[in-house]
Design a protein around this motif. Structure first.
Motif, PDB file in Angstrom:
ATOM      1  N   TRP A 146      -5.720   0.723  -1.161  1.00  0.00           N
ATOM      2  CA  TRP A 146      -7.135   0.317  -1.152  1.00  0.00           C
ATOM      3  C   TRP A 146      -7.719   0.813   0.162  1.00  0.00           C
ATOM      4  O   TRP A 146      -7.413   0.293   1.223  1.00  0.00           O
ATOM      5  CB  TRP A 146      -7.182  -1.197  -1.267  1.00  0.00           C
ATOM      6  N   THR A 196     -10.999   1.704   2.642  1.00  0.00           N
ATOM      7  CA  THR A 196     -12.393   1.361   2.926  1.00  0.00           C
ATOM      8  C   THR A 196     -12.816   2.175   4.138  1.00  0.00           C
ATOM      9  O   THR A 196     -12.598   3.366   4.177  1.00  0.00           O
ATOM     10  CB  THR A 196     -12.555  -0.156   3.170  1.00  0.00           C
ATOM     11  N   HIS A 218     -13.808  -8.265  -4.665  1.00  0.00           N
ATOM     12  CA  HIS A 218     -12.544  -8.087  -3.940  1.00  0.00           C
ATOM     13  C   HIS A 218     -11.376  -8.641  -4.748  1.00  0.00           C
ATOM     14  O   HIS A 218     -10.291  -8.050  -4.780  1.00  0.00           O
ATOM     15  CB  HIS A 218     -12.614  -8.768  -2.572  1.00  0.00           C
ATOM     16  N   LEU A 224      -4.791  -3.849  -8.136  1.00  0.00           N
ATOM     17  CA  LEU A 224      -3.627  -3.431  -7.338  1.00  0.00           C
ATOM     18  C   LEU A 224      -2.336  -4.055  -7.858  1.00  0.00           C
ATOM     19  O   LEU A 224      -1.295  -3.389  -7.915  1.00  0.00           O
ATOM     20  CB  LEU A 224      -3.828  -3.820  -5.869  1.00  0.00           C
ATOM     21  N   GLY A 242     -14.350  -0.670  -2.220  1.00  0.00           N
ATOM     22  CA  GLY A 242     -13.090   0.012  -1.983  1.00  0.00           C
ATOM     23  C   GLY A 242     -12.951   1.263  -2.818  1.00  0.00           C
ATOM     24  O   GLY A 242     -13.560   1.409  -3.878  1.00  0.00           O
ATOM     25  N   ILE A 255      -9.803   3.101  -4.416  1.00  0.00           N
ATOM     26  CA  ILE A 255      -8.403   2.832  -4.683  1.00  0.00           C
ATOM     27  C   ILE A 255      -7.756   4.127  -5.160  1.00  0.00           C
ATOM     28  O   ILE A 255      -8.122   4.673  -6.209  1.00  0.00           O
ATOM     29  CB  ILE A 255      -8.229   1.692  -5.713  1.00  0.00           C
ATOM     30  N   VAL A 267     -10.360  -6.158  -7.281  1.00  0.00           N
ATOM     31  CA  VAL A 267      -9.523  -5.096  -6.713  1.00  0.00           C
ATOM     32  C   VAL A 267      -8.081  -5.574  -6.571  1.00  0.00           C
ATOM     33  O   VAL A 267      -7.144  -4.842  -6.890  1.00  0.00           O
ATOM     34  CB  VAL A 267     -10.081  -4.587  -5.363  1.00  0.00           C
ATOM     35  N   SER A 310       0.853  -1.179   0.000  1.00  0.00           N
ATOM     36  CA  SER A 310       0.000   0.000   0.000  1.00  0.00           C
ATOM     37  C   SER A 310       0.891   1.232   0.000  1.00  0.00           C
ATOM     38  O   SER A 310       1.753   1.377   0.875  1.00  0.00           O
ATOM     39  CB  SER A 310      -0.899   0.008   1.233  1.00  0.00           C
TER      40      SER A 310
END
Length: 191
Positions: A138, A140, A119, A126, A163, A165, A122, A13
């Motif tokens: 991501w 939330t 999910h 990513l 999410g 992003i 996503v 992340s």
């Protein structure tokens, strides 16, 4: 680009990114990777809302509207500053993609599996962002799941935001990752 294993192990992340724009075709390649996620019965239960430039203000205003519901006891000036900070959250990266689970009408589709597929989409996104030299995070939390967020993004039915992003070119070193080896999380049932 690196091997698939390197991409998976290297993705982290990245919350701090540059304001440099990300080309539209790069963003489209991220979404194209997302839609190849596994999904039961071929339902493809996802949609994406891409926000760039002033389009991010839709997200910022949703953040502010949601926060305004719970803020009490502030002067008018303090409230305006607080809501301005909420709007600014949407401008932390040049691109924000809202990933939304759109459950199908397929009678055999399980709602939990529809969410799992969104999910997985996503995660594909990513991984492709990392492989493309982008930083992404991501996000939330309660605002993402709030009815006002869904409405701000143009949804009114059983859709669910899974999410937000935030994407851009990294402006921080990639954190070092650490995981417990898979062997410590695995049970083998053998004959």
């Amino acid at each position: 680009m690196g091997t698939l294993e390197e991409i998976i192990r290297g993705r982290r992340s990245i919350g701090k990114v540059k304001s440099d724009p990300v080309p539209k075709e790069v963003v489209e390649s991220l979404i194209e990777a997302a839609v190849w996620a596994p999904n039961h019965f071929g339902t493809e239960p996802w949609k994406f809302v891409v926000m760039t430039g002033e389009g991010r203000r839709v997200l910022g205003q949703a953040y502010a509207d949601i926060a305004a519901e719970t803020i009490q006891g502030l002067s008018e000036e303090e409230l305006a500053l607080r809501l301005e900070k909420e709007v600014a959250k949407a401008f932390r990266s040049p691109v924000v993609i809202a990933a939304v689970c759109v459950p199908s009408s397929e009678p055999r589709a399980n709602p939990a599996e529809e969410l799992a597929a969104a999910h997985a989409a996503v995660q594909n996104l990513l991984l492709m962002a990392h492989a493309s030299g982008l930083g992404a995070v991501w996000r939330t939390g309660d605002p993402a799941y709030h009815t006002k967020m869904k409405e701000a993004l143009g949804f009114a039915g059983s859709e669910q935001v899974v999410g937000l992003i935030f994407i851009g070119y990294p402006d921080m070193p990639s954190p070092v990752g650490k995981r417990t080896p898979g062997t410590e999380k695995t049970v083998w049932l053998e004959s």
